[in-house]
Design a protein around this motif. Structure first.
Motif, PDB file in Angstrom:
ATOM      1  N   SER A 176       0.819  -1.217   0.000  1.00 52.34           N
ATOM      2  CA  SER A 176       0.000   0.000   0.000  1.00 52.34           C
ATOM      3  C   SER A 176       0.853   1.268   0.000  1.00 52.34           C
ATOM      4  N   MET A 177       2.146   1.130   0.344  1.00 50.31           N
ATOM      5  CA  MET A 177       2.988   2.326   0.400  1.00 50.31           C
ATOM      6  C   MET A 177       3.604   2.581  -0.966  1.00 50.31           C
ATOM      7  N   GLU A 178       3.717   3.850  -1.287  1.00 48.55           N
ATOM      8  CA  GLU A 178       4.359   4.203  -2.557  1.00 48.55           C
ATOM      9  C   GLU A 178       5.812   4.512  -2.300  1.00 48.55           C
ATOM     10  N   PHE A 179       6.697   3.746  -2.846  1.00 48.07           N
ATOM     11  CA  PHE A 179       8.118   4.085  -2.709  1.00 48.07           C
ATOM     12  C   PHE A 179       8.946   3.309  -3.695  1.00 48.07           C
TER      13      PHE A 179
END
Lengths: 219, 229, 245
Positions: C242-245
């Motif tokens: 779910s995290m954008e990186f």
């Protein structure tokens, strides 16, 4: 409007003006002192005194100044405490104003955000240091608008001193009306006199609020 | 000596007379709260409209009632109405008139502040879905403004109650005036009567105002808790 | 391996009847950088605040530098000089200048001499490229500058461990880098750090270990590279996805 009536009564109004100003200043300074002490008692939750302070604030805020004055001037002699009208008036104003000022100070302290207090705690500051360096300096700034409003409020309340015959502005006007019936002129002078005190003061206080706010918070 | 004075409170019709005065006080306060409240809401709503002259006039009205002590306003009306307008009203009605105008001025500022506290994007979102100005007030502004205005309004009610003590000054037989009459009638024989009678007055005003103050505090606390999540 | 600095055992925390931290166990060694990861509401902020005495706890023990912490006001007052903390809201004290903000702890808490503490403070300010800002007031600074100074203010006490609670979360994007650089620099100089963050790239680069929290429990306690390459639990996999990186 008869201008002779006005010029002739001017000296009495000037005298009343002086008394209103003098009693206001003493009363407001006293109220600020009482309010500051009470707010600190509440801030530090000093046992015993704190409950006493709550009772005082409750009574002071929930009864009219007029009844407070009657009680001090006419009622207290029943306890053997006899005060002159002027002293009763000043005590009454301090009794009333002390609670309003206390709540203004307290409101200021409470306006300090939780995160400011935690930042101070995280540095290892004791409660006393936290109060001294973080909460009180900022809290005083935050309380300025409420303190200013109380100053105006208390000056207006001195008009009630007339009920115990302190010869301040309102009493002067009512006495003159009683003697000479020129109510239009005397009331005009009365309104103008209050306007002379309160309009510049209220402008000055607004200016002060802005300055203090800018100096501490930059907006 | 102090104890003897308390008898005055309960002698004859004294307590009944005091409570009768209390009812006059209460009656004036309630009428003023209702009339002043309604007028204040209307004026407050008008002050949020983008009509410059109207805003200025209403602002001046507010400032006059803020600057001049209520006692002075009361006497101005008391003397000027009959002399200049030939209007001979009983004292109680003069007081109701002045207190109502004062209450309306204070109320208008509470209402204006509450309406303006609703964020601009709320209004824009409302307009964006096609609401009319009236619908905007009805469905968006007023529901959000009421919690903001409530504590100030309750506090204003206690201020009105306390202000009714001024009725004495224009010879209305309110509680303070009745009390003073009793003190004058009994004070010579019984110097401590004043202590008890004014003490009683303290209690009566307190009983009326304290619950309201408490309520205002509770409402405000709840609102702040909700606002800060 | 270096000496152990902090040990948390069976830590439990409840608000009223609701338990928000269940049986937390972990240890941190000197010089270690630990990232505390998890979605919002997972309890990571509560946990890090507990480690500075800002939250009380209902069970378990915290051991710092070999001594068991007795959760009293006096204990925490003393410990806070050794455990620095920086918050999301860069709360400099608006009534004090930058220098006075930094000096408050050294002078009033540690009672150091003004000359020595001031020299120290100016050095620290210079190290975050804000040497010229000593006499300014917080209102004259950007969010990023304030947060860098808040870090300096905590470092001025020369703590043995630093806690960072989402310190970049309220910053404008262009300010984030400068703050993270300072933290990276601190990590390189072997400061022991616990970092709550949403900056996954930063956590991956700087942290030695990751503690992954979910619903008040530590689900994973792993080496950073391992955690990011092969999250063991479904929760952690979903979180990373779910995290954008």
């Amino acid at each position: 409007m008869n201008w002779t009536v006005i010029t002739q009564s001017l000296p009495q109004f000037v005298a009343g003006f002086g008394i209103t100003l003098k009693l206001s200043v003493i009363g407001i300074l006293g109220a600020l002192l009482v309010g500051a002490i009470i707010s600190l008692v509440q801030y530090f939750r000093i046992p015993g005194l704190r409950q006493l302070a709550t009772v005082y604030i409750e009574i002071s805020r929930n009864t009219p100044l007029l009844v407070q004055l009657f009680f001090i001037f006419y009622g207290l002699p029943g306890l053997g405490v006899k005060l002159s009208a002027t002293v009763s008036g000043v005590f009454g104003l301090i009794f009333l104003g002390g609670s309003y000022m206390a709540e203004a100070f307290t409101g200021g302290y409470n306006a300090i955000s939780k995160s400011q207090i935690e930042s101070g705690r995280a540095l290892g500051l004791t409660d006393l240091q936290l109060a001294r360096y973080v909460v009180l300096p900022q809290g005083l700034t935050a309380s300025v608008p409420a303190l200013a409003a109380n100053v105006i409020f208390l000056i207006k309340e001195t008009s009630i001193f007339t009920v115990i015959a302190i010869p301040e502005l309102t009493n002067t006007a009512l006495d003159l009306i009683g003697l000479y019936y020129n109510s239009n002129e005397y009331l005009f002078e009365l309104v103008v006199a209050y306007a002379i005190i309160l309009i510049p003061l209220s402008l000055a206080l607004t200016w002060l609020e802005r300055r203090v706010r800018y100096a501490s918070f930059g907006n | 000596m102090l104890a003897s004075g308390i008898k005055v409170l309960f002698a004859g019709q004294n307590m009944q007379r005091l409570l009768g005065g209390f009812l006059v006080t209460l009656r004036v306060a309630i009428i003023v709260l209702i009339l002043g409240g309604i007028l204040g809401v209307l004026l407050g709503a008008l002050r949020t409209l983008h009509n410059r002259p109207l805003r200025i006039i209403l602002r001046i009205y507010l400032e006059i009632f803020r600057i001049v002590p209520t006692v002075v306003l009361l006497f101005v009306a008391y003397y000027i109405l009959p002399q200049t307008f030939g209007l001979n009203l009983p004292g109680e009605e003069v007081a109701v008139l002045v207190f109502t105008l004062w209450t309306a001025a204070e109320m208008s500022d509470i209402v204006r502040g509450a309406l303006e506290s609703v964020p601009v994007h709320q209004k824009e979102s409302g307009l964006a879905i096609g609401l009319t100005q009236a619908q905007l007030f009805r469905y968006v502004l007023i529901p959000q403004a009421i919690p903001v205005a409530l504590p100030g309004t309750i506090n204003l009610a206690t201020r009105i109650i306390k202000t009714t003590s001024l009725l004495l000054m224009i010879s209305v037989m309110d509680i303070v005036n009745v009390g003073q009459t009793l003190v004058e009638a009994n004070g010579h024989k019984n110097p401590s009567a004043a202590f008890w009678i004014y003490g009683m007055m303290f209690i009566l005003y307190y009983i009326l105002c304290a619950p309201l103050s408490q309520w205002a505090k509770r409402v405000e606390k709840k609102r702040l808790e909700r606002a800060n999540g | 391996m270096a000496e152990e600095l902090l040990r948390v055992e069976h830590l439990k925390k409840s608000y009223q009847s609701k338990e928000v931290l269940h049986d937390i166990n972990f240890a941190i060694h000197k010089g270690e950088v630990v990232a505390l990861l998890g979605s919002s509401g997972s309890g990571k902020s509560t946990l890090i605040r507990t480690l500075n005495g800002l939250e009380d706890y209902q069970g378990g023990t915290i051991t710092f530098a070999g001594e068991t912490v007795h959760p009293s006001k006096a204990t925490w007052l003393a410990l806070r000089q050794r455990i620095g903390m920086v918050f999301q809201s860069y709360d400099l004290f608006p009534n004090l200048s930058v220098l006075d903000n930094i000096l408050l702890g050294p002078l009033k808490v540690q009672h150091r001499s003004r000359a020595e503490a001031e020299e120290d403070a100016r050095k620290l300010l210079a190290s975050v490229n804000l040497a010229d800002y000593a006499d300014r007031y917080p209102r004259q600074l950007s969010g990023g500058q304030k947060q860098r100074i808040a870090i300096v203010r905590a470092l001025a006490l020369h703590p043995e461990m630093m806690l960072f609670d989402e310190v970049t979360a309220s910053l404008d994007p262009e300010m984030v880098r400068g703050v993270l650089d300072i933290m990276t620099d601190l990590a390189k100089r072997d400061m022991t750090m616990i970092v709550v963050t949403h900056e996954m790239n930063f956590a991956r680069e700087v942290a030695d270990r990751v503690l992954f929290l979910s619903d008040g429990e530590i689900l994973e306690d792993r080496q950073t590279a391992e955690f990011f390459a092969h999250p063991a639990t479904k929760r952690a996999q979903e979180f990373l996805a779910s995290m954008e990186f």
